[in-house]
Each structure stands twice: as structure tokens, then as C-alpha cells.
Design an enzyme around this catalytic site. Structure first.
Site, PDB file in Angstrom:
ATOM      1  N   GLU A 192       0.821  -1.204   0.000  1.00 17.99           N
ATOM      2  CA  GLU A 192       0.000   0.000   0.000  1.00 17.99           C
ATOM      3  C   GLU A 192       0.862   1.264   0.000  1.00 17.99           C
ATOM      4  O   GLU A 192       0.422   2.317  -0.428  1.00 17.99           O
ATOM      5  CB  GLU A 192      -0.925  -0.002   1.226  1.00 17.99           C
ATOM      6  CG  GLU A 192      -0.181  -0.220   2.533  1.00 17.99           C
ATOM      7  CD  GLU A 192      -1.068  -0.250   3.763  1.00 17.99           C
ATOM      8  OE1 GLU A 192      -2.268   0.047   3.669  1.00 17.99           O
ATOM      9  OE2 GLU A 192      -0.551  -0.569   4.854  1.00 17.99           O
ATOM     10  N   GLY A 204      -3.604  -0.543   6.810  1.00 22.53           N
ATOM     11  CA  GLY A 204      -3.834  -1.725   5.987  1.00 22.53           C
ATOM     12  C   GLY A 204      -3.308  -3.002   6.621  1.00 22.53           C
ATOM     13  O   GLY A 204      -3.356  -4.058   5.994  1.00 22.53           O
TER      14      GLY A 204
END
Lengths: 501, 501
Positions: A287, A381
Site C-alpha cells: 500500500e 492496511g
């Protein structure tokens, strides 16, 4: 057709008290910076005049000082989701001024679409280029995917910050794909790290674009302090563990894509892997891409990378833009619901490596709360990746604050990742491989391999006073180490007998 | 070519002390029943002769009394994964005799393939029919998918229990699909509940088949006790909540597939939904199909259903077999890694409804441990479904054991589902809709809507003595209610001041 140009102040004046803003960006990179600054000034003036002025923020993840920072200082945020690292924001959350909904980053765009958090009034997107079509605008994103396609589609009004600091072709790095919602959702057909399934731009209904704000403002992603002996050792331990797993055939010889969280430890791990000749050239599916990866991509040590954001220093971002022709073949930027998609992470077999604040002796991990109550940043995340990874690894230094805190405790003061989702724990002391083990086997593995030697006697003592079935506990004493820290300033001073009933 | 026929005893004699067995079945349905019974007798004889005899078990989920039950009684299980409901097994786990690895059901087959739990020596599959090919055997499964394709492929030897209790064409209900492992895994192309992506049989290397045991033994799935006023009210509350969400457009008008856990509450919910004229005919995407669904499928109230197992009474199983021609068009049985696949669950937008043992005031849920230490059954598929659902719902009665236990507590004594994964909590008292809310907002919602009125003052008092930032706690008192229950037999008697330092 040319869209209306506005100054940042004029654009900010469109925003009303109580509005919900959907922002571009992810971990400072690619967040709006011009309009939000003016909005903070408006809020301050309104407050000085005795009027209420707060907005709600939906973002991909962190924005920077020009967004979360100034708006928190101006006490102009009512509600926000998800993750952010901004310290001004953190203060406001922990004194109860902001309602903070800390959800998985992969859930953010879909929960906005599902209507779980109310409607989006105004989207503000940072872009590097615009094709100003009569009915449809093609907006090219800058250094992050975030939730831009979703908020641009759902908002009543859209403001574009056309920031010439970014390369005008930065958009070509992006693969913009927004899934349909159930019952019409289709498979996300990403089978390799850089497979493209979308477009290079966000399509926006031109009628909704209320103004374009031209600006030239540097991105606000941070550098990280250098490695220290502890993070270097953690990096080496992770690399050694992965090499061993490859040698004994658990990790296939092609290796698997890596995801590694943000910060110094992540850099140390990637550096250690990069330097290890036993590790073949590898891929990244993550991410957040940090500085360390860019030279590895340019050298081919990292073959291909997919990320939601380029959370790199501006020097590194310049290096990316200088090598755009090469990198657009080897690097893809995605919206957060794709970079963090459980479907894709599990299919690709991503090896996930994230940092925990604390872990407990049974393999649960706390990523968010200091002493169970103070928000640090958020889950980000980490849950998306760890829950769906081929191998789920958490790292942390075995102690903190000069040794008065043990990161290994009997019971996590807050749980973000359960025993079912954690395969391996790595500290500078060593590696606890929890795969296939029962809770009591895990406890011995974690205490003997990962805890700091100074804290092992205390943790063994907890197991002696604990009892029960599958998992042994002494619940009144489960948080004795946390409480002792609070009362006496040092977990070493824990006396479990004080807590036993 | 006819494969070797063996008696159950002869087959059991192939199994050695220390072997790891991979078994068919999922929640008693479809588990082997003949060989394991003889194996238990062998273990008892060995133990009587002073010799060690234990095997390790890998299954889809629960097996029945003829497997987990008799082997636990014979103290013949060394290690087991994952979930089981067997009470003999539970006793052995909670006195530390069996190493129990309680992992997500969707992880089981892939963790066996990845080698996280060691190799499979012998697979024992219950089948309803066999095509005895020279090089390849086509084995047709009975009432569950489980991890059969994986263990049959990985084991050195395979024993087939050809159980004529099942309809010889029961295999036609199955869609047997085993994904490749990363980096070669492909998208699972299920876009509708009953889409088929595999074959109706398990393919087995004929050389590995060491024997076929012919038998006729009823399946061991249980019935559930009838509804009571509490479960009926929970069912109504869930149905009402879903109807409201449909009316305000959060759930699309087509409705979305439902998953509902095992037991009385699940039956009550499905009954309430089925009776509600506002709910259109709907689909089921689940791991366990119970009795209540079969008539709804036959009537068309449930349009299509996908499950891992038919965990139904034998009367109901007969009804399924009597209607095989109709049902094989409307019902699919899948391996557990597909029925519980995060990819498919999220794509289809499954609404997940599972029962918790306890939930805390911030929205964390405990599915597995009584008082944080005693294993109940295991996490099963609840994490697979709740983590990936369109809406994640947990239900529980607000109190247990005649009121001396509150299912709503300040801090769960064990966490299987974190605040990030729980959208809605439903008790007979009402509904706490946690979506979009901060932890402190959730606490008020849960206490005022879900806790039993007798316990609300105590929970409000906890919030008063708790402090902190994003999440308020008083850690030494966080388990005061659990400890009071243990010491005084009634959570009502909790005096938080006894625990405060």
C-alpha cells in the site's frame, strides 16, 4: 471547454459547516494541500466569531500537515475515517474532540459507497493533469490512488487541485479501477503484481466540477530516521526467516510478493532482503512504497511493484518522475481498495510484514492503542494484509522507552489482530514461528524467542499463576504489567501477587 | 479395475502411531465413521499394552462421535485442526491433552498445502460412489466438501469409506475445486451463489488407494433444540434490522446472500426472514446448511444455496436425496476453502450473521473461549464471513446461565473478532448499529440497546471509572465482571472499586 479557475480561498468558501469532504491521497502522498489550508483559516475565523464550523473527512489514509494538521489545529474536524499519522490529529482524537472511525483501509471506499458513513458533499482531488471534456472530465491523479474514484463519483461537487509540482504524466503510473457493488461485483482480474485492469484517469461528471485550483506545492510525505542496531537486527531476522522458509520449500523458489509496513523497520527488512544473495529478485504488492524501494526498482532488484501511494521524500519523487518511462512499465499505483484487496492479496500470496505496538504471549497483536486507550495512528492496511497473507509476520522491538516497557505482554491492552491471523513474530531477540501451534506452545515460543531476557522471568511467572484450558490466564493480573507501568513507570516492577484475588 | 476391499479393522491397522490423518467431512456431515471407530479400539488396546498411540487429525471442521468422539475418549488424538463441536474432544483440549490449533476454516486447506502443519500420511474420505479407474479414481463425496480434495492429493495413502447410507448420486451436488498455490493461483470465478467452477468428484491417484471399506452408517449431524422466546426475539430483531436497511437503500432491492451460523438462533433468524413479506426470495452462501433451509429451497423461498456441508438431521438428508434432481440445480456443496473464501464472500456481498459467546462495549467479539480460558468449539468460519461480509452481524442473548452472566462486558476475555470487523450487534434487547461510529459512540449504543437492563448500570459505571483517549478503559478493572463471576458466581455482584489501584 475550460473549467472555472478558482483561488484556493474561493474554493474553500464553497465548503459549509457540517459538510463531508472526500479527499484524494494516501499517507500524505497525493492529498490536497491548497484548499484545506484556506478552509482551516475560515474555520478559525468562524470560531472567533462564535460560530460552529467543522467538517467530516473521508480519505484513503493519512493526509499531511496541510490537511489533517491545520484542520485539527483549527478544531475544524468533526468526524474522520480512516488511518492517519498526523500528530495534531492524534491529540484531538485522544482528548475526545474528533470522532475517529478506525476501519480497515480496504473497507473505506466500499463503506462510503454502501452508505455506512453518510453522504459525501464535496470531493477535493489533487491532480497532475485534466482533460476538460464537456460532459466528462478525465482527472489524472498524482502520487496516490486512495479513495479518489469513489469520492469523485459520489460527491455532489468536486474541486480539483491542479498541482504542477507533480510531473504532468504522473497519472500514467495509475491503474484506476472501482469495483461495482454486490450483487454486481466482478472478480478483480489481477493475477500478477503489475496487471492493469482499469484506466489511467478518474472519470468525473463535468457538471460536478465547481472549480480548478492551480497550485505548485511540494508533497508532504516524510523521510524516516535511519536504521538503528535494533531495527537492523529485526530486518536481518526477518530476512533469515524468509530465506530458511524458501530453502525448506515453504516459500516457492520464485519467491512471493512482499508487503512491508511504513517506517524504519520496514526499510531495514527490505534492505536486508535486498542484500541477501539467496533471495531472488522479487516483487512488491503493497500500500505504501518508501524511498528504499525506488533504487531497487531502477536496478531490477525489485522486478515489479504495486502500491497505493508513493510515500517518498520529494527527492525520491523527483527520481521517480525522472524515470517515468521506465517505471510506468514496472510500477502501478492503485486505489486503496485494490492495493489492499483481500481477494488479490490472497491470490498473489503476499508475504505481509507489519509492525505491532505490542503482542501478547498467545500471538495476538495491538497495532493501534498505547496502553489500550490512546490512539497511535490506526490499523491502516495491516489487517488487510496480515489476514490474507501467505505468511503473516509482525515485528516489534522487544522493549520500548529505554526498557521500561516490554512489547511482549500477557494480554494485549487492545487487539487488532487475533491469534488466528498471526503466523510469525519477530523481535531483535529472535523469531517465534507460531504456525501450526496451539496457544500454550505459542506462549513458550514467544517468551523464549522474542521477549527481552529481562522480561522472560516475569512472563514465565504469569504463565505459572495463569490457569484454564486451551489458553491459560489469570484475568485480574492480565494487565498487571500495563498498570504497573502507569503507576510506577516501569513494567519490571510488576508484582503479579498484588493483582491476584 | 476393482480396488482392494478391506474391513474397517483392516483399514485401521494400516494407520500407525504418530500418523497424520486427513479426513473428509465438515460439521459432522460427511466425516468417516467406520475406520476411525476401529482405530480408537486399536489405540485403547495399545495403551492397555503400555504403548503410545496417538494420531494427528486434519479435517474440514467438526467430525462426529465416531471420529472426534471415540478418538478423544481413547486418548488417541495428539494434534488437531481446525474447529470441532465434539464434547469429548473439548474436555481433552481443556485439560491440555490435545494440541488444538484453532484456525480459520478458509485457511485450513491452504495451510496444509503450504506445509505449515506437517505432511498428511493417510486420507480417509467418506464417498457415495467410486469410478475405479486404472490410473485415476473418481471419488464422489457425500454430505460435505471439507478439505477432501487437498488431503486426498497430498496424502501418501488414501482409504475410501464407501457408505451406502448416502444416495449414490449425492456427488452431483458437489462442485470440487482446489485452487493452485501462489504464484500460480487464479481468480475463483464464482459470481453467483451456485456458479460451478470445478468437477463433481475428487480425482485421486489410484496407486495411493490402499483400500475401500464398504459400509452403511447414518450421518452424525445433529438436530437443534427448538426456538425459545430469546432466540425468537433475536431472530425478529435481525430480520427487522435487515428490512430497515433494505428500505433505506443500504441493502439493494435484490437483497444479498445470507450466511448464518449453526444453531437455534440461526434457525430463528432464517425463519423470521422467511416469514417477512418485505424480504424478497433470497440466496444463501454459507458453510453449513441446517434443516430450516431445505423446505425453503424446495418451496423457492430460498432461490439458490451454496454450502460446504449439509449439516442436517438424517430425516432432512433423506428429503434432500428424494429431491436430488431439483436440488442439484439449486444447491451446490463446495470445499471449505471455497465456501469460506474471502474473495467470494466479499464479491457476492454476503450478509454474515454469527453467534458470539460475549461481546464488549467497544464492539469486539469472543467466539471461542469461556472466561478467556476454556475452549468452547473454535472460531470456525465466523472470521471468514464476518471479516469479508457486506454487513457483519453478531448475535447473542444478553445474559447467560439464568442471568448471572452478562454477555456484554467491558473487555472480552478472549478476542476473535476485533472492533474493525463487527458492524452490528443484536441481542433480544435490541440492535446496536456500530457502522461509522467511534469507539465511545459504540459503547453507548451497545450498553443502551443490547445489554440486559439489569447490567446497564454496571456497564455505565465502568465507563465512569474508565479513562483514556480514543477508547476508555480502566485496565485493572477490565475483567472485574469475569473475576466476580468466578469468585462469587454472579456478575451482578461486581464491585469495580475492589479492582481499582
Amino acid at each position: 471547454m475550460a473549467y472555472t479557475r478558482l483561488t484556493a480561498l474561493e474554493a474553500a468558501q464553497i465548503i459549509k459547516n457540517g459538510d463531508t469532504l472526500g479527499l484524494s491521497g494516501f499517507t500524505p502522498a497525493g492529498a490536497p494541500k491548497a484548499v484545506t489550508k484556506e478552509l482551516a483559516a475560515i474555520a478559525e475565523a468562524e470560531h472567533a466569531a462564535g460560530r460552529e464550523f467543522k467538517v467530516n473527512l473521508f480519505t484513503g489514509a493519512s493526509t499531511g500537515q496541510s490537511t489533517d494538521g491545520v484542520l485539527s489545529l483549527a478544531k475544524a474536524i468533526g468526524y474522520r475515517a480512516p488511518y492517519t499519522t498526523n500528530s495534531e490529529f492524534r491529540k484531538c482524537v485522544n482528548c475526545g474532540e474528533i470522532r475517529y472511525n478506525d476501519i480497515h483501509l480496504s473497507h473505506m471506499a466500499q463503506e462510503v459507497r454502501y452508505g455506512f458513513m453518510g453522504k459525501v458533499d464535496i470531493a477535493i482531488l489533487e491532480v497532475c493533469a485534466i482533460e476538460e471534456g464537456e460532459s466528462t472530465c478525465k482527472a489524472y491523479l498524482t502520487s496516490a490512488g486512495g479513495i479518489s474514484p469513489t469520492v469523485a463519483r459520489l460527491a455532489d461537487k468536486v474541486i480539483l487541485e491542479l498541482n504542477s509540482f507533480h510531473h504532468p504524466e504522473a497519472g500514467l503510473l495509475h491503474d484506476v479501477y472501482e469495483p461495482l457493488d454486490p450483487p454486481y461485483r466482478e472478480p478483480i482480474m489481477i493475477k500478477n503484481v503489475t496487471d492493469r485492469v482499469g484506466k489511467t484517469y478518474v472519470e468525473i461528471d463535468a457538471k460536478k466540477i465547481v472549480g480548478v485550483v492551480e497550485c505548485n506545492i511540494p508533497d508532504e510525505a516524510r523521510g524516516f530516521k535511519g536504521e538503528d542496531p535494533v531495527t537492523t537486527q529485526i530486518g536481518r531476522n526477518v530476512a533469515q526467516f524468509l530465506v530458511n522458509d524458501m530453502k525448506r520449500g515453504i516459500i516457492p523458489p520464485e519467491f512471493l510478493p512482499l508487503q512491508s509496513g511504513v517506517g524504519t523497520t520496514a526499510n531495514a527488512i527490505l534492505a536486508a532482503l535486498g542484500q541477501d544473495p539467496a533471495v531472488p529478485n522479487f516483487n512488491i504488492y503493497t500500500e505504501v512504497l518508501q524511498d528504499a524501494i525506488v533504487p531497487m526498482l531502477l536496478e531490477g532488484r525489485v522486478k515489479e511493484a504495486s502500491t497505493c501511494s508513493l510515500s517518498v521524500t520529494n527527492e525520491c519523487l523527483k527520481q521517480v518522475y525522472d524515470n517515468l518511462d521506465f517505471l510506468k512499465q514496472h510500477l502501478v499505483l492503485r486505489p486503496s481498495e485494490i492495493s489492499n484487496s483481500p481477494e488479490v492479496i490472497r491470490r498473489l500470496g503476499v508475504i505481509a510484514i507489519n509492525t505491532a505496538i505490542e503482542v501478547d504471549i498467545f500471538g495476538n497483536a495491538n497495532s493501534t492503542h498505547i496502553s489500550g486507550t490512546k490512539m497511535m495512528n490506526g490499523i491502516g492496511g495491516s489487517g488487510d494484509f496480515e489476514r490474507n497473507a501467505y505468511i503473516s509476520i509482525f515485528t516489534c522491538a522487544s522493549t520500548a522507552k529505554g526498557g521500561v516497557i516490554s512489547a511482549i505482554v500477557p494480554f494485549c491492552s487492545h487487539l487488532d489482530h487475533t491469534e488466528h491471523d498471526v503466523n510469525v513474530i519477530v523481535t531483535e531477540q529472535g523469531v517465534a514461528d507460531l504456525r501450526g501451534k496451539s496457544p500454550m506452545q505459542r506462549a513458550h515460543e514467544i517468551i523464549e524467542n522474542c521477549a527481552h531476557p529481562d522480561y522472560r522471568p516475569l512472563l514465565r511467572e504469569y504463565l505459572k499463576i495463569a490457569c484454564g484450558g486451551q489458553t491459560h490466564h489469570n484475568l485480574p493480573a492480565a494487565f498487571a504489567m500495563h498498570d504497573t507501568l502507569q503507576r510506577k513507570g516501569d513494567m519490571h516492577l510488576t508484582d503479579f501477587s498484588e493483582y491476584m484475588k
